[in-house]
Design a protein around this motif. Structure first.
Motif, PDB file in Angstrom:
ATOM      1  N   ARG A  75       0.843  -1.196   0.000  1.00  0.00           N
ATOM      2  CA  ARG A  75       0.000   0.000   0.000  1.00  0.00           C
ATOM      3  C   ARG A  75       0.880   1.248   0.000  1.00  0.00           C
ATOM      4  N   ILE A  76       0.233   2.388  -0.278  1.00  0.00           N
ATOM      5  CA  ILE A  76       0.873   3.698  -0.155  1.00  0.00           C
ATOM      6  C   ILE A  76       0.271   4.399   1.050  1.00  0.00           C
ATOM      7  N   GLU A  77       1.115   4.964   1.901  1.00  0.00           N
ATOM      8  CA  GLU A  77       0.657   5.671   3.094  1.00  0.00           C
ATOM      9  C   GLU A  77       1.229   7.082   3.119  1.00  0.00           C
ATOM     10  N   GLY A  78       0.745   7.896   4.083  1.00  0.00           N
ATOM     11  CA  GLY A  78       1.291   9.230   4.283  1.00  0.00           C
ATOM     12  C   GLY A  78       1.273  10.043   3.010  1.00  0.00           C
ATOM     13  N   THR A  79       2.303  10.848   2.839  1.00  0.00           N
ATOM     14  CA  THR A  79       2.401  11.645   1.617  1.00  0.00           C
ATOM     15  C   THR A  79       2.857  10.792   0.449  1.00  0.00           C
ATOM     16  N   ALA A  80       3.948  10.073   0.642  1.00  0.00           N
ATOM     17  CA  ALA A  80       4.496   9.225  -0.435  1.00  0.00           C
ATOM     18  C   ALA A  80       5.345   8.122   0.179  1.00  0.00           C
ATOM     19  N   GLU A  81       4.718   7.319   1.029  1.00  0.00           N
ATOM     20  CA  GLU A  81       5.412   6.223   1.690  1.00  0.00           C
ATOM     21  C   GLU A  81       4.956   4.897   1.090  1.00  0.00           C
ATOM     22  N   VAL A  82       5.911   4.117   0.620  1.00  0.00           N
ATOM     23  CA  VAL A  82       5.619   2.830  -0.002  1.00  0.00           C
ATOM     24  C   VAL A  82       5.830   1.724   1.029  1.00  0.00           C
ATOM     25  N   VAL A  83       4.759   1.011   1.343  1.00  0.00           N
ATOM     26  CA  VAL A  83       4.828  -0.093   2.301  1.00  0.00           C
ATOM     27  C   VAL A  83       4.832  -1.398   1.509  1.00  0.00           C
ATOM     28  N   LEU A  84       5.888  -2.202   1.689  1.00  0.00           N
ATOM     29  CA  LEU A  84       6.034  -3.454   0.969  1.00  0.00           C
ATOM     30  C   LEU A  84       5.376  -4.598   1.733  1.00  0.00           C
ATOM     31  N   ILE A  85       5.134  -5.705   1.033  1.00  0.00           N
ATOM     32  CA  ILE A  85       4.422  -6.818   1.675  1.00  0.00           C
ATOM     33  C   ILE A  85       5.260  -7.479   2.768  1.00  0.00           C
ATOM     34  N   ASP A  86       6.567  -7.221   2.778  1.00  0.00           N
ATOM     35  CA  ASP A  86       7.397  -7.782   3.849  1.00  0.00           C
ATOM     36  C   ASP A  86       7.476  -6.847   5.054  1.00  0.00           C
ATOM     37  N   GLY A  87       6.699  -5.740   5.014  1.00  0.00           N
ATOM     38  CA  GLY A  87       6.625  -4.834   6.150  1.00  0.00           C
ATOM     39  C   GLY A  87       7.556  -3.643   6.072  1.00  0.00           C
ATOM     40  N   ARG A  88       8.503  -3.646   5.166  1.00  0.00           N
ATOM     41  CA  ARG A  88       9.409  -2.502   5.047  1.00  0.00           C
ATOM     42  C   ARG A  88       8.672  -1.282   4.482  1.00  0.00           C
ATOM     43  N   THR A  89       9.079  -0.109   4.929  1.00  0.00           N
ATOM     44  CA  THR A  89       8.501   1.144   4.440  1.00  0.00           C
ATOM     45  C   THR A  89       9.616   2.022   3.886  1.00  0.00           C
ATOM     46  N   GLN A  90       9.389   2.551   2.690  1.00  0.00           N
ATOM     47  CA  GLN A  90      10.334   3.482   2.091  1.00  0.00           C
ATOM     48  C   GLN A  90       9.622   4.813   1.843  1.00  0.00           C
ATOM     49  N   ARG A  91      10.273   5.897   2.225  1.00  0.00           N
ATOM     50  CA  ARG A  91       9.666   7.231   2.135  1.00  0.00           C
ATOM     51  C   ARG A  91      10.296   8.022   0.990  1.00  0.00           C
ATOM     52  N   PHE A  92       9.443   8.741   0.276  1.00  0.00           N
ATOM     53  CA  PHE A  92       9.891   9.479  -0.908  1.00  0.00           C
ATOM     54  C   PHE A  92       9.341  10.901  -0.894  1.00  0.00           C
ATOM     55  N   ALA A  93      10.039  11.766  -1.639  1.00  0.00           N
ATOM     56  CA  ALA A  93       9.534  13.128  -1.840  1.00  0.00           C
ATOM     57  C   ALA A  93       8.307  13.105  -2.741  1.00  0.00           C
ATOM     58  N   GLY A  94       8.260  12.150  -3.657  1.00  0.00           N
ATOM     59  CA  GLY A  94       7.124  12.008  -4.561  1.00  0.00           C
ATOM     60  C   GLY A  94       7.218  10.690  -5.296  1.00  0.00           C
ATOM     61  N   LEU A  95       6.088  10.273  -5.875  1.00  0.00           N
ATOM     62  CA  LEU A  95       6.013   9.019  -6.612  1.00  0.00           C
ATOM     63  C   LEU A  95       5.540   9.293  -8.034  1.00  0.00           C
ATOM     64  N   PHE A  96       6.005   8.468  -8.959  1.00  0.00           N
ATOM     65  CA  PHE A  96       5.571   8.569 -10.350  1.00  0.00           C
ATOM     66  C   PHE A  96       5.107   7.198 -10.823  1.00  0.00           C
ATOM     67  N   THR A  97       4.193   7.202 -11.755  1.00  0.00           N
ATOM     68  CA  THR A  97       3.764   5.957 -12.374  1.00  0.00           C
ATOM     69  C   THR A  97       3.344   6.236 -13.814  1.00  0.00           C
ATOM     70  N   ALA A  98       3.416   5.221 -14.646  1.00  0.00           N
ATOM     71  CA  ALA A  98       3.027   5.354 -16.056  1.00  0.00           C
ATOM     72  C   ALA A  98       1.601   4.842 -16.208  1.00  0.00           C
ATOM     73  N   THR A  99       0.659   5.747 -16.295  1.00  0.00           N
ATOM     74  CA  THR A  99      -0.733   5.337 -16.447  1.00  0.00           C
ATOM     75  C   THR A  99      -0.985   4.875 -17.881  1.00  0.00           C
ATOM     76  N   ARG A 100      -2.034   4.099 -18.037  1.00  0.00           N
ATOM     77  CA  ARG A 100      -2.509   3.753 -19.374  1.00  0.00           C
ATOM     78  C   ARG A 100      -3.721   4.630 -19.644  1.00  0.00           C
ATOM     79  N   THR A 101      -3.736   5.304 -20.786  1.00  0.00           N
ATOM     80  CA  THR A 101      -4.813   6.240 -21.088  1.00  0.00           C
ATOM     81  C   THR A 101      -5.700   5.721 -22.211  1.00  0.00           C
ATOM     82  N   SER A 102      -6.925   6.214 -22.201  1.00  0.00           N
ATOM     83  CA  SER A 102      -7.886   5.929 -23.268  1.00  0.00           C
ATOM     84  C   SER A 102      -8.818   7.123 -23.366  1.00  0.00           C
ATOM     85  N   PRO A 103      -9.459   7.334 -24.503  1.00  0.00           N
ATOM     86  CA  PRO A 103     -10.351   8.483 -24.637  1.00  0.00           C
ATOM     87  C   PRO A 103     -11.378   8.535 -23.507  1.00  0.00           C
TER      88      PRO A 103
END
Length: 307
Positions: free
Chosen positions: A198-226
């Motif tokens: 899951r994503i928590e806080g402002t931009a914290e990535v929580v992994l399934i093994d319980g580790r959390t990594q914090r970032f200034a921001g997150l990016f992703t490549a969306t798929r678009t359609s009309p």
């Protein structure tokens, strides 16, 4: 009343096109459903003279400027039907109104399909982005996370090293071959293959093994359609791009249907406010030319047909 042009979609591209047509003293009807793609973002960047301005304010100012022209009509509504042919199109709105036009411009924008990661959609446009030129600078060279979504994610990761230390979360959606891995590691990209919980806080990535990594921001490549099915319903040729599906157009913004033009995110990539405005201005000028010289409306249509 028959309008010269009906513009479907009153966001940046649609308004930029409408402005050119209004200044050519053409009658223009804009029909807009009020769902700007960047409505989740509080600031827009990279658009000359409007850098850092709320995108809603940019749209509000643009509309107020259009409304100074007496040949503009504006309806806030959805489209329920569109039929006809060049010089004789008919549009029906969701409220039951019917309008006619000689030309149609599709500026409907696109819808983003986000990776199915818990907490991602709630942060879209605020701390989760797709365009580094729009949002990368404000991260102040802090750590950047890339949520894997498609092969474009590795391109994103490599590019975003210009804005901060990058971690690419493959998240089961991206396969990194040896050649790509070497290129990413050369750019200093850390590759994390543990799945995201899951994503928590402002931009914290929580992994399934319980580790959390914090970032200034997150990016992703969306798929678009009309964002609207109108182009497909009309029979306009569509095309697959690395970013998703868009309406196929030529250099003059014509679609495969005579008299129907398209501009902005629905017809071109990459996507940004400034690029949408530029493409919209081009579309408006080309539509005007087709009204002045009707014979040109048929040129190059065959090349736009689906193979």
């Amino acid at each position: 009343m028959k309008h010269d042009v009906i513009v479907i979609g009153g966001s940046y591209a649609g308004m930029a096109a409408a402005l050119q047509l209004l200044r050519a003293r053409k009658t223009v009807l804009v029909i807009d459903g009020g769902q700007r793609r960047n409505r989740f973002a509080s600031h827009s960047h990279g658009f000359l003279s409007q850098d850092g301005v709320n995108p809603g304010e940019i749209a509000k100012t643009a509309r107020s400027q259009l409304e100074r022209y007496p040949t503009l009509a504006w309806i806030e509504d959805q489209i329920s039907g569109l039929s006809g042919e060049v010089d004789s199109f008919s549009i029906t709105t969701a409220t039951g109104e019917t309008h006619q036009a000689r030309r149609i411009l599709l500026a409907t924008g696109v819808a983003d399909q986000l990776p199915a990661v818990k907490g991602l959609a709630e942060r879209w446009g605020q701390s989760v982005f797709h365009c580094p030129y729009c949002h990368g600078y404000e991260l102040d060279q802090g750590p950047v996370g890339i949520i894997g979504a498609s092969p474009l994610s590795t391109h994103q990761a490599e590019l975003l090293t210009e804005w901060g230390k990058v971690t690419l979360f493959s998240n089961g959606a991206v396969t990194v071959d040896d050649l790509t891995r070497g290129r990413l590691e050369q750019r200093g990209v850390e590759i994390e293959e543990t799945l995201i919980d899951r994503i928590e806080g402002t931009a914290e990535v929580v992994l399934i093994d319980g580790r959390t990594q914090r970032f200034a921001g997150l990016f992703t490549a969306t798929r678009t359609s009309p964002a609207s099915p109108l182009a497909e319903a009309l029979g306009c040729a569509l095309e697959e791009t690395p970013m998703g599906i868009q309406v196929r157009t030529d250099a003059e913004c014509k679609t495969s249907i005579s008299g129907v033009f398209a501009c902005g995110d629905v017809a071109r990539a990459p996507h940004s406010v400034s690029l949408a405005v530029g493409n919209g201005a081009m579309a408006g000028a080309q539509i005007h030319r087709s009204l002045v010289w009707p014979d040109t409306i048929q040129l190059d249509q065959a090349s736009l047909k689906s193979p």
